[in-house]
Write an enzyme that holds these catalytic residues in place. Structure first.
Site, PDB file in Angstrom:
ATOM      1  N   SER A  16       0.647  -1.243   0.006  1.00  0.00           N
ATOM      2  CA  SER A  16      -0.102  -0.047   0.156  1.00  0.00           C
ATOM      3  C   SER A  16       0.771   1.344  -0.011  1.00  0.00           C
ATOM      4  O   SER A  16       0.587   2.149  -0.667  1.00  0.00           O
ATOM      5  CB  SER A  16      -0.935  -0.117   1.235  1.00  0.00           C
ATOM      6  OG  SER A  16      -1.807  -1.205   1.260  1.00  0.00           O
ATOM      7  N   ARG A  39       0.575   8.267   5.837  1.00  0.00           N
ATOM      8  CA  ARG A  39      -0.141   7.417   6.667  1.00  0.00           C
ATOM      9  C   ARG A  39      -1.548   8.046   6.865  1.00  0.00           C
ATOM     10  O   ARG A  39      -2.471   7.287   6.930  1.00  0.00           O
ATOM     11  CB  ARG A  39       0.692   7.458   8.227  1.00  0.00           C
ATOM     12  CG  ARG A  39      -0.241   6.410   9.058  1.00  0.00           C
ATOM     13  CD  ARG A  39       0.703   5.905  10.140  1.00  0.00           C
ATOM     14  NE  ARG A  39       1.747   5.115   9.790  1.00  0.00           N
ATOM     15  CZ  ARG A  39       1.453   3.675   9.603  1.00  0.00           C
ATOM     16  NH1 ARG A  39       0.380   3.212   9.592  1.00  0.00           N
ATOM     17  NH2 ARG A  39       2.475   2.975   9.118  1.00  0.00           N
ATOM     18  N   HIS A  42      -2.768   6.692   3.486  1.00  0.00           N
ATOM     19  CA  HIS A  42      -2.959   5.156   3.599  1.00  0.00           C
ATOM     20  C   HIS A  42      -4.371   5.103   4.611  1.00  0.00           C
ATOM     21  O   HIS A  42      -5.350   4.044   4.257  1.00  0.00           O
ATOM     22  CB  HIS A  42      -1.799   4.618   4.706  1.00  0.00           C
ATOM     23  CG  HIS A  42      -2.106   2.900   4.532  1.00  0.00           C
ATOM     24  ND1 HIS A  42      -2.310   2.690   5.979  1.00  0.00           N
ATOM     25  CD2 HIS A  42      -1.668   2.022   4.079  1.00  0.00           C
ATOM     26  CE1 HIS A  42      -2.501   1.407   5.845  1.00  0.00           C
ATOM     27  NE2 HIS A  42      -2.232   0.928   4.886  1.00  0.00           N
TER      28      HIS A  42
END
Length: 211
Positions: A16, A39, A42
């Site tokens: 990812s 992040r 994500h």
């Protein structure tokens, strides 16, 4: 129909982040800030945060250092608290504080005709020691926090993560943070949320730890 192969969670996360890096492309973030942005992407699959996340000078490094030194975290919702990696935080000596669900907070909010989030920030102002605020849902919490800071009614937090989501007072509350807080990370505009707040805090924790 083609059969999909299952992979280990760690491999899925690694892939990812590879995809995020490829699609994000060139940017002006330093390496630490880049990790925070990635992040959040994500957690949300929303690349717009690469444009809307705003950082005061050195905010990521300062926030990570404060958490590593044992700063506690104050959140506006149990959802933000649930998303934070408490094992890593606890290893540094920190704890998560959330007052919004406390019965006495709810009662005081009813009697005053204000939100529980507002009262929660007043409770948080009484805590001792260094604090990091992670606000992902309630703009009223962010507004009250800024009012307390402007009035000198509480110690300046080590970092304010201001990323509430919604339509009423959301944009304005984030603008107040940029004026009132010394160190901050905000998402300009309407987007944000508990998931974003938790992702930012976890990114700061992971800068100086191994899960």
């Amino acid at each position: 129909m083609e059969r999909l192969e299952f992979e280990r969670p760690a491999d899925i996360e690694a892939r990812s982040f590879q995809i995020i890096s490829q699609e994000l492309g060139p940017h002006g973030f330093d390496s630490a800030t880049e990790q925070v942005v990635k992040r959040v992407i994500h957690a949300t699959a929303d690349f717009e945060f690469a444009r809307t996340l705003v950082f005061s000078d050195g905010a990521v490094q300062y926030g990570a250092k404060a958490l590593r030194a044992g700063a506690h975290i104050v959140t506006d919702t149990t959802m933000v608290a649930a998303g934070i990696n408490k094992r890593v935080l606890g290893a540094f000596g920190g704890e998560v504080h959330t007052f919004v669900a406390d019965p006495d907070v709810a009662e005081e909010a009813r009697s005053r005709g204000v939100t529980r989030s507002l009262v929660s920030m007043e409770r948080a102002a009484r805590l001792d020691g260094p604090l990091v605020f992670a606000i992902g849902n309630a703009p009223t919490a962010l507004i009250r926090l800024c009012e307390l800071l402007d009035a000198g009614a509480m110690r300046m937090p080590e970092l304010v993560v201001g990323v509430p989501v919604g339509f009423v007072n959301v944009v304005e509350s984030k603008e107040l943070v940029e004026k009132s807080a010394k160190n901050y990370i905000v998402s300009r505009g309407r987007k944000g949320g508990s998931t974003v707040a938790a992702a930012i805090v976890n990114a700061l924790l992971y800068l100086d730890s191994r899960r």
